[in-house]
Design a protein around this motif. Structure first.
Motif, PDB file in Angstrom:
ATOM      1  N   THR A   2     -49.887   6.503  43.470  1.00 41.67           N
ATOM      2  CA  THR A   2     -50.237   7.926  43.540  1.00 41.67           C
ATOM      3  C   THR A   2     -50.782   8.412  42.198  1.00 41.67           C
ATOM      4  N   ALA A   3     -51.137   9.661  42.141  1.00 38.96           N
ATOM      5  CA  ALA A   3     -51.732  10.240  40.934  1.00 38.96           C
ATOM      6  C   ALA A   3     -50.828  10.020  39.719  1.00 38.96           C
ATOM      7  N   ASP A   5     -50.168  11.827  37.305  1.00 43.41           N
ATOM      8  CA  ASP A   5     -49.379  12.972  36.822  1.00 43.41           C
ATOM      9  C   ASP A   5     -48.366  13.427  37.874  1.00 43.41           C
ATOM     10  N   GLU A   6     -48.009  12.536  38.760  1.00 40.40           N
ATOM     11  CA  GLU A   6     -47.045  12.883  39.803  1.00 40.40           C
ATOM     12  C   GLU A   6     -45.700  13.303  39.192  1.00 40.40           C
ATOM     13  N   HIS A   7     -45.330  12.619  38.130  1.00 38.87           N
ATOM     14  CA  HIS A   7     -44.060  12.930  37.486  1.00 38.87           C
ATOM     15  C   HIS A   7     -44.278  13.770  36.231  1.00 38.87           C
ATOM     16  N   TRP A   8     -43.710  14.939  36.218  1.00 37.59           N
ATOM     17  CA  TRP A   8     -43.757  15.747  35.007  1.00 37.59           C
ATOM     18  C   TRP A   8     -42.746  15.183  34.032  1.00 37.59           C
ATOM     19  N   ARG A  43     -39.157   4.974  36.984  1.00 35.50           N
ATOM     20  CA  ARG A  43     -39.425   6.327  37.503  1.00 35.50           C
ATOM     21  C   ARG A  43     -40.908   6.525  37.792  1.00 35.50           C
ATOM     22  N   CYS A  44     -41.768   6.320  36.778  1.00 31.27           N
ATOM     23  CA  CYS A  44     -43.191   6.619  36.963  1.00 31.27           C
ATOM     24  C   CYS A  44     -44.001   5.378  37.330  1.00 31.27           C
ATOM     25  N   HIS A  46     -45.312   3.167  35.586  1.00 30.14           N
ATOM     26  CA  HIS A  46     -46.344   2.749  34.642  1.00 30.14           C
ATOM     27  C   HIS A  46     -45.866   1.562  33.820  1.00 30.14           C
ATOM     28  N   HIS A  85     -48.007  12.578  31.019  1.00 27.63           N
ATOM     29  CA  HIS A  85     -47.084  13.268  31.920  1.00 27.63           C
ATOM     30  C   HIS A  85     -47.060  14.719  31.499  1.00 27.63           C
ATOM     31  N   ARG A  86     -47.283  15.597  32.427  1.00 25.57           N
ATOM     32  CA  ARG A  86     -47.392  17.018  32.120  1.00 25.57           C
ATOM     33  C   ARG A  86     -46.128  17.551  31.457  1.00 25.57           C
ATOM     34  N   CYS A  95     -42.340   9.171  30.334  1.00 28.15           N
ATOM     35  CA  CYS A  95     -42.150  10.249  31.308  1.00 28.15           C
ATOM     36  C   CYS A  95     -40.797  10.924  31.141  1.00 28.15           C
TER      37      CYS A  95
END
Ligand SMILES: [Zn+2]
Ligand SMILES: [Zn+2]
Length: 106
Positions: A2-3, A5-8, A43-44, A46, A85-86, A95
């Protein structure tokens, strides 16, 4: 996948993170001055590399070798992915996920 930036960014842990990290492809490198573990963030997802010299320099951990079983676990670890990560503060990386390894995978 998925994108990105899914995880802030969020400092968060989960009892399942360590097991998930180990169950995915990972590598432990024993370098001269440190131990470097690479794999994928639970979690993310990556790719990330965690260099234990950071924690040795900060005095959080003594110098150690991956080839020797570590009596004094658990070893803290956190996401250090280079993806965005936003809401991540400038002095943070990854993240925000953190977990600990009971022992280093061999
Ligand atoms: Zn990430
Ligand atoms: Zn992550």
């Amino acid at each position: 996948m998925t994108a990105p930036d899914e995880h802030w960014f969020e400092e968060i842990s989960d009892p399942g993170f360590a097991g998930l990290f180990i169950s995915q492809e990972h590598r432990v490198l024993d370098t001269r001055g440190s131990v470097v573990v690479s794999g994928h963030c639970p979690r993310c997802s990556h790719p990330m590399t965690f260099d234990y010299s950071k924690l040795v320099h900060k005095g959080i951990l003594p110098r150690f070798k991956a080839s020797k079983p570590i009596a004094k676990g658990p070893l803290p670890m956190y996401c250090t992915c280079r993806f965005e990560h936003r809401d991540r503060p400038d002095d943070e990386e990854g993240c925000g996920a953190f977990w600990s390894l009971e022992v280093l995978p061999q």
